[in-house]
Design a protein around this motif. Structure first.
Motif, PDB file in Angstrom:
ATOM      1  N   UNK A 165       0.843  -1.192   0.000  1.00 53.84           N
ATOM      2  CA  UNK A 165       0.000   0.000   0.000  1.00 53.84           C
ATOM      3  C   UNK A 165       0.880   1.245   0.000  1.00 53.84           C
ATOM      4  N   UNK A 166       0.542   2.204  -0.848  1.00 48.32           N
ATOM      5  CA  UNK A 166       1.354   3.418  -0.973  1.00 48.32           C
ATOM      6  C   UNK A 166       1.004   4.398   0.138  1.00 48.32           C
ATOM      7  N   UNK A 167       1.362   4.033   1.343  1.00 46.13           N
ATOM      8  CA  UNK A 167       1.105   4.895   2.499  1.00 46.13           C
ATOM      9  C   UNK A 167       2.313   5.792   2.736  1.00 46.13           C
ATOM     10  N   UNK A 168       2.335   6.426   3.887  1.00 46.23           N
ATOM     11  CA  UNK A 168       3.415   7.354   4.214  1.00 46.23           C
ATOM     12  C   UNK A 168       4.778   6.676   4.196  1.00 46.23           C
ATOM     13  N   UNK A 169       4.886   5.519   4.835  1.00 51.98           N
ATOM     14  CA  UNK A 169       6.172   4.824   4.935  1.00 51.98           C
ATOM     15  C   UNK A 169       6.630   4.315   3.570  1.00 51.98           C
ATOM     16  N   UNK A 170       5.708   3.727   2.813  1.00 54.34           N
ATOM     17  CA  UNK A 170       6.066   3.175   1.496  1.00 54.34           C
ATOM     18  C   UNK A 170       6.572   4.279   0.568  1.00 54.34           C
ATOM     19  N   UNK A 171       5.834   5.399   0.530  1.00 56.33           N
ATOM     20  CA  UNK A 171       6.247   6.499  -0.346  1.00 56.33           C
ATOM     21  C   UNK A 171       7.590   7.082   0.072  1.00 56.33           C
ATOM     22  N   UNK A 172       7.773   7.236   1.385  1.00 58.58           N
ATOM     23  CA  UNK A 172       9.037   7.793   1.865  1.00 58.58           C
ATOM     24  C   UNK A 172      10.206   6.856   1.567  1.00 58.58           C
ATOM     25  N   UNK A 173       9.976   5.565   1.737  1.00 56.68           N
ATOM     26  CA  UNK A 173      11.045   4.597   1.460  1.00 56.68           C
ATOM     27  C   UNK A 173      11.398   4.598  -0.022  1.00 56.68           C
ATOM     28  N   UNK A 174      10.379   4.655  -0.886  1.00 53.79           N
ATOM     29  CA  UNK A 174      10.638   4.673  -2.334  1.00 53.79           C
ATOM     30  C   UNK A 174      11.390   5.932  -2.742  1.00 53.79           C
ATOM     31  N   UNK A 175      10.958   7.076  -2.190  1.00 57.14           N
ATOM     32  CA  UNK A 175      11.633   8.336  -2.526  1.00 57.14           C
ATOM     33  C   UNK A 175      13.063   8.356  -1.992  1.00 57.14           C
ATOM     34  N   UNK A 176      13.242   7.872  -0.769  1.00 59.37           N
ATOM     35  CA  UNK A 176      14.574   7.853  -0.179  1.00 59.37           C
ATOM     36  C   UNK A 176      15.528   6.932  -0.906  1.00 59.37           C
ATOM     37  N   UNK A 177      15.003   5.779  -1.366  1.00 58.58           N
ATOM     38  CA  UNK A 177      15.864   4.834  -2.077  1.00 58.58           C
ATOM     39  C   UNK A 177      16.252   5.356  -3.456  1.00 58.58           C
ATOM     40  N   UNK A 178      15.326   6.041  -4.123  1.00 60.00           N
ATOM     41  CA  UNK A 178      15.618   6.529  -5.477  1.00 60.00           C
ATOM     42  C   UNK A 178      16.534   7.751  -5.465  1.00 60.00           C
ATOM     43  N   UNK A 179      16.492   8.516  -4.383  1.00 61.59           N
ATOM     44  CA  UNK A 179      17.332   9.720  -4.299  1.00 61.59           C
ATOM     45  C   UNK A 179      18.564   9.520  -3.425  1.00 61.59           C
ATOM     46  N   UNK A 180      18.711   8.308  -2.845  1.00 58.42           N
ATOM     47  CA  UNK A 180      19.822   7.999  -1.947  1.00 58.42           C
ATOM     48  C   UNK A 180      19.833   8.915  -0.722  1.00 58.42           C
TER      49      UNK A 180
END
Length: 218
Positions: A165-180
């Motif tokens: 589910x694209x919740x707060x944690x999922x979105x933050x983890x995806x953004x953090x991983x893609x931007x390092x």
């Protein structure tokens, strides 16, 4: 921000479901019927024994198959999609319904029995007794534990990220991983959860003051 909206929506809907399950569970455990009490005890024991993540995966991966098999067998429906959001709401609502059941049961038992007997002696119906005597006092006695359950529920919404589910944690983890910059985004998540908690605390304190009006505290 989109993830925050999903998280808040998930938490609120799960809370509403948990209140319904909690009230049903509390009344079941206080029932004069032994069978109904056993059902209530079985419910609270089960949901408090199984890890939240395990139950969420069972509902998400197995629930859809069971629902569709039942619909196919009975002919009531052809296909039902149990998505991540629905699975999260059902899982958290059922789990915290078990905790709410104990909260409400303890609050009801804290009400002096003489008040209920006095209300019934003047001709009040069971509905009037619940609305005018039981409910207002039950809310006051249940609020401290209710507040704690709500705050834990808010934190438990992070589990839905495991099932996609694209919740707060999922979105933050995806953004953090893609931007390092994973640490930066996780700090943002921490702050957002703190804001949600602070707003919840202020709102529930106001509810507590409302239902504690006229009550002298030590």
């Amino acid at each position: 921000m989109e993830g925050t909206l999903v998280t808040v929506s998930l938490a609120v809907l799960s809370l509403l479901l948990s209140i319904v399950c909690g009230l049903l569970g509390a009344f079941a455990k206080l029932s004069q019927s032994r069978k109904v009490r056993r059902i209530g005890n079985l419910y609270t024991t089960f949901v408090r024994s199984v890890p939240d993540l395990v139950l969420m995966m069972l509902i998400f991966y197995g629930g859809q198959k069971l629902v569709n098999d039942f619909g196919l067998m009975t002919g009531l429906w052809s296909y039902v999609d149990v998505n991540q959001f629905v699975a999260g709401v059902v899982t958290l609502g059922v789990i915290f319904g078990g905790y709410m059941a104990e909260t409400f049961r303890g609050a009801i038992l804290a009400i002096p029995r003489g008040q209920i007997e006095a209300a019934m002696s003047v001709g009040m119906s069971s509905r009037q007794v619940f609305q005018l005597v039981t409910w207002p006092q039950m809310v006051r006695y249940a609020l401290p534990s209710f507040t704690n359950n709500w705050l834990v529920l808010v934190k438990s919404t992070a589990l839905v990220s495991v099932i996609g589910l694209h919740d707060l944690v999922w979105n933050a983890f995806s953004a953090g991983r893609s931007t390092h910059k994973l640490f930066t985004f996780m700090i943002a998540v921490l702050l957002i959860y703190l804001v949600i908690t602070a707003i919840s605390d202020v709102a529930l304190r106001r509810v507590d003051r409302k239902y504690s009006a006229g009550v002298r505290r030590a």
